[in-house]
Scaffold this active site. Structure first.
Site, PDB file in Angstrom:
ATOM      1  N   ARG A  43       0.847  -1.184   0.000  1.00  0.00           N
ATOM      2  CA  ARG A  43       0.000   0.000   0.000  1.00  0.00           C
ATOM      3  C   ARG A  43       0.896   1.251   0.000  1.00  0.00           C
ATOM      4  O   ARG A  43       2.008   1.218   0.512  1.00  0.00           O
ATOM      5  CB  ARG A  43      -0.825  -0.066   1.284  1.00  0.00           C
ATOM      6  CG  ARG A  43      -1.760   1.082   1.511  1.00  0.00           C
ATOM      7  CD  ARG A  43      -3.147   0.702   1.139  1.00  0.00           C
ATOM      8  NE  ARG A  43      -4.112   1.634   1.693  1.00  0.00           N
ATOM      9  CZ  ARG A  43      -5.094   2.159   0.981  1.00  0.00           C
ATOM     10  NH1 ARG A  43      -5.267   1.839  -0.283  1.00  0.00           N
ATOM     11  NH2 ARG A  43      -5.952   2.979   1.537  1.00  0.00           N
TER      12      ARG A  43
ATOM     13  N   THR B 125     -10.817   0.556  -8.103  1.00  0.00           N
ATOM     14  CA  THR B 125      -9.705  -0.241  -7.646  1.00  0.00           C
ATOM     15  C   THR B 125      -9.858  -1.465  -8.528  1.00  0.00           C
ATOM     16  O   THR B 125     -10.811  -1.544  -9.298  1.00  0.00           O
ATOM     17  CB  THR B 125      -9.892  -0.513  -6.143  1.00  0.00           C
ATOM     18  OG1 THR B 125      -9.776   0.723  -5.460  1.00  0.00           O
ATOM     19  CG2 THR B 125      -8.946  -1.530  -5.554  1.00  0.00           C
TER      20      THR B 125
ATOM     21  N   THR C  64      -4.677  -0.582  -6.490  1.00  0.00           N
ATOM     22  CA  THR C  64      -5.497   0.596  -6.787  1.00  0.00           C
ATOM     23  C   THR C  64      -4.690   1.869  -6.964  1.00  0.00           C
ATOM     24  O   THR C  64      -3.555   1.967  -6.491  1.00  0.00           O
ATOM     25  CB  THR C  64      -6.501   0.810  -5.617  1.00  0.00           C
ATOM     26  OG1 THR C  64      -7.396   1.860  -5.931  1.00  0.00           O
ATOM     27  CG2 THR C  64      -5.781   1.141  -4.313  1.00  0.00           C
TER      28      THR C  64
ATOM     29  N   ASN D 139      -6.659   4.427  -6.022  1.00  0.00           N
ATOM     30  CA  ASN D 139      -7.778   4.984  -5.266  1.00  0.00           C
ATOM     31  C   ASN D 139      -8.884   5.377  -6.248  1.00  0.00           C
ATOM     32  O   ASN D 139      -9.570   4.504  -6.749  1.00  0.00           O
ATOM     33  CB  ASN D 139      -7.381   6.137  -4.343  1.00  0.00           C
ATOM     34  CG  ASN D 139      -8.508   6.462  -3.371  1.00  0.00           C
ATOM     35  OD1 ASN D 139      -9.299   5.577  -3.041  1.00  0.00           O
ATOM     36  ND2 ASN D 139      -8.604   7.687  -2.936  1.00  0.00           N
TER      37      ASN D 139
ATOM     38  N   ASP E  86      -7.478   8.514   1.410  1.00  0.00           N
ATOM     39  CA  ASP E  86      -7.956   7.449   2.296  1.00  0.00           C
ATOM     40  C   ASP E  86      -7.591   7.717   3.759  1.00  0.00           C
ATOM     41  O   ASP E  86      -8.046   7.016   4.653  1.00  0.00           O
ATOM     42  CB  ASP E  86      -7.410   6.081   1.851  1.00  0.00           C
ATOM     43  CG  ASP E  86      -8.323   5.414   0.827  1.00  0.00           C
ATOM     44  OD1 ASP E  86      -9.404   5.968   0.549  1.00  0.00           O
ATOM     45  OD2 ASP E  86      -7.966   4.345   0.306  1.00  0.00           O
TER      46      ASP E  86
ATOM     47  N   SER F  85      -7.280   1.201   4.504  1.00  0.00           N
ATOM     48  CA  SER F  85      -7.889   0.682   3.274  1.00  0.00           C
ATOM     49  C   SER F  85      -9.120  -0.150   3.598  1.00  0.00           C
ATOM     50  O   SER F  85      -9.299  -0.609   4.733  1.00  0.00           O
ATOM     51  CB  SER F  85      -6.861  -0.199   2.554  1.00  0.00           C
ATOM     52  OG  SER F  85      -7.441  -0.818   1.440  1.00  0.00           O
ATOM     53  N   SER F  86      -9.951  -0.348   2.590  1.00  0.00           N
ATOM     54  CA  SER F  86     -11.056  -1.311   2.719  1.00  0.00           C
ATOM     55  C   SER F  86     -10.824  -2.529   1.839  1.00  0.00           C
ATOM     56  O   SER F  86     -11.680  -3.420   1.777  1.00  0.00           O
ATOM     57  CB  SER F  86     -12.378  -0.658   2.297  1.00  0.00           C
ATOM     58  OG  SER F  86     -12.685   0.405   3.138  1.00  0.00           O
TER      59      SER F  86
ATOM     60  N   GLY G 184     -14.009  -0.900  -4.953  1.00  0.00           N
ATOM     61  CA  GLY G 184     -15.222  -0.191  -4.535  1.00  0.00           C
ATOM     62  C   GLY G 184     -15.123   0.557  -3.224  1.00  0.00           C
ATOM     63  O   GLY G 184     -16.137   0.764  -2.564  1.00  0.00           O
TER      64      GLY G 184
HETATM   65  N1  GLY Z   1      -8.602   3.173  -2.039  1.00  0.00           N
HETATM   66  C1  GLY Z   1      -9.616   2.301  -1.629  1.00  0.00           C
HETATM   67  C2  GLY Z   1      -9.235   1.459  -0.453  1.00  0.00           C
HETATM   68  O1  GLY Z   1      -8.077   1.177  -0.259  1.00  0.00           O
HETATM   69  O2  GLY Z   1     -10.068   1.086   0.322  1.00  0.00           O
END
Ligand code: GLY
Length: 560
Positions: A96, A373, A391, A393, A415, A444-445, A465
């Protein structure tokens, strides 16, 4: 008589939550790849057919998507790679983006005290990219084929070009994207055909990106972070007020972390630990659902949707307070997944009525939509499984293309909680745990996930998403495990999303008007959306691999 039998079958199916199959997955005996873009799927499949393993395929697909799916495929962004090897070992590679050294807590707060848009567009929006380092780490530790062979297909796709699909050409000329990209001459020249736009079928050639990829092919990540890619990138940043320096690039490290593991109804779930909020999310939500019998009402019923939504709402309230980079903040993972705490959450759900979000706060542990993403799933002939979500983002990231380098940069800094307590681009409220600090990773998600049944590989999945990722992965999982759908139907089924704040239940078109009316009567504010998530999933059962890309996209699953 036949009518009566048929009716009985349909009623039995409905009452046990079993959906009638509508779409067949792609089936193969040995290996399978599912991605968002067909050139990348073919690259991955070729790697597997020629003796590469799932990690090799993941590396080759990651670089291919950076060429053929510029809205999310990347070398200027970051992500997570989750792997489970046939011998039972697991790993999670966190590549990340990290905040640059010069980043500071209030860097996106304007003179009026409000959050600015600088975290979204332009040079200041980018975190230090991690993709090249992360894919190299995965390859060095677990790959089988030579690195250069894995990058070569991406080099060819970039130098020779490829025909843009209908969806990609349409995406590039959409108002939102074209306005953002045209602010940056290099982005306008490459991705908007210098303002003339691309039509479906036009060839997108990217010679600058081809040269960047050639250097990475020949010299590895060292070039990207310390060599002929790093220098112009840092210079471009400096010339335009960006924060990323040569030192930031040089110091970037991918990290190998222990995946988060949990269980639901006898299935073992291997998924993303913090700095993802996704793994904790699906495990907490599944914990709340387990044993309630919510699934008896059937997939898409108001009662099942109600129960799932309430579990989602409660997790997202906790997320707003407790989730952040574990290297900077002690994320209370075990408390959030403590069975007693989960029991308390379950008991707080009114089976008939929505709990208004303002009444709900992050638990006391002491005692929208951007689909840009991308996710891909791989299973190789040895049974190794890899799930990668990576991603920029937002779609096309910060909209900045690095001068002379040909790749788009992320806007992952959004984020972070630019202003703790205030909503970000996704409307997500986040707390101090996710405030900006130098070298910190934004929360992050992204939720790559691998599921085992009886100790054997069963399911590999993930989605883009933003915050909807967590609920999308959850819903596809329960569609298979609780509602008995095949993987294609599980991916197709309409989805929904609740994230505590804003207090709205987002539902895809495709839900029955009766369900929607019943949910409104329970107190939900419903907002209809066209699409939520883009799942790429593979299911392994009875000696067959079943793959499904998402019909919401132009993705493909292919195997042999
Ligand atoms: N950029 C979306 C996530 O990492 O959740």
């Amino acid at each position: 008589m036949r009518k009566v039998v048929l009716l009985a079958v349909v009623l039995a199916a409905a009452s046990s939550g079993i959906a009638v199959s509508s779409r067949q997955p792609v089936r193969a005996r040995h290996a399978m790849v599912a991605t968002r873009e067909h050139h990348a799927t073919d690259v991955g499949l070729a790697v597997l057919k020629s003796g590469g393993n799932a990690i090799d395929a993941a590396v080759a697909i990651g670089f291919a998507l950076s060429v053929t799916h510029p809205s999310a495929g990347n070398v200027g962004g970051g992500g997570f790679l989750l792997a489970r090897f046939a011998d039972g070992r697991t790993t999670f590679i966190d590549f990340r983006e990290r905040a640059p050294q010069k980043a500071s807590r209030d860097m996106y707060i304007g003179p009026d005290g409000k959050a600015t848009k600088d975290s979204l567009v332009g040079y200041r929006a980018s975190g230090v990219p991690g993709t090249v380092r992360g894919l190299e780490m995965a390859h060095k530790k677990y790959g089988r084929k030579p690195w250069s062979e894995l990058i070569e297909p991406a080099v060819q796709l970039a130098s020779q070009g490829f025909p843009l699909s209908y969806g990609d050409a349409r995406s590039l000329r959409s108002k939102h994207t074209s306005e953002r990209l045209s602010r940056f001459p290099e982005s306008k020249r490459i991705f908007l055909n210098d303002g003339k736009y691309f039509e479906p079928g036009d060839r997108l050639q990217q010679p600058e990106l081809a040269r960047t990829l050639q250097r990475v092919r020949d010299m590895g990540a060292k070039d990207f972070y310390e060599g002929e890619t790093a220098s112009p990138l840092a210079a471009d940043m400096q010339a335009h007020g960006g924060l990323i320096t040569l030192n930031d690039l040089k110091n970037y490290k991918a990290m190998e972390r222990k995946p988060l593991e949990g269980a639901y109804r006898g299935y073992a779930i291997i998924t993303a630990p913090p700095p993802s909020s996704g793994g904790v999310g699906i495990l907490q939500i599944l914990g709340v659902l387990e044993g309630t019998g919510y699934e008896k009402s059937g997939a898409g019923s108001a009662a099942a949707t109600h129960f799932m939504t309430e579990a989602m709402r409660r997790y997202f309230a906790d997320r707003s307070e407790y989730m952040g980079d574990p290297d900077f903040y002690k994320v209370p993972v075990s408390a959030l997944l403590n069975p007693k705490y989960i029991g308390h959450l379950r008991q707080s759900i009114d089976p008939e009525q929505a709990t208004g979000s303002p009444k709900l706060h992050p638990g006391n542990l002491g005692a929208y939509e951007s689909a840009e993403t991308t996710h891909y799933s791989i299973v190789d002939a040895d049974g190794n499984a890899v799930a990668v979500t990576y991603t920029l983002n937002d779609g096309y990231g910060s909209a900045v293309t690095a001068e002379k380098l040909g790749f788009l940069l992320n806007n992952e800094m959004d984020d972070f909680a630019a202003k703790p307590g205030e909503p970000n681009d996704y409307g997500l409220i986040q707390g101090e745990a996710n405030a900006i600090q130098p070298r910190k990773t934004p929360l992050s998600s992204m939720t790559p996930a691998i599921v085992l049944r009886d100790g054997k590989l069963y399911l590999v999945l993930g989605s883009p998403g933003g915050p909807t990722i967590i609920n999308t992965v959850l819903e596809v999982f329960v569609n298979v495990v609780d509602f008995g759908m095949n993987i294609a139907d599980a991916v197709d089924a309409p989805r929904f999303h609740h994230q505590w704040m804003p207090d709205a239940l987002y539902m895809e078109t495709g839900f029955s008007p009766d369900t929607i009316a019943l949910l409104k009567a329970r107190g939900y504010t419903i907002k209809m959306v066209n699409a939520q998530g883009e799942v790429a999933a593979i299911l392994s059962e009875n000696g067959w691999l079943e793959g499904s890309a998402d019909p919401r996209t132009e993705g493909t699953a292919r195997g042999y």
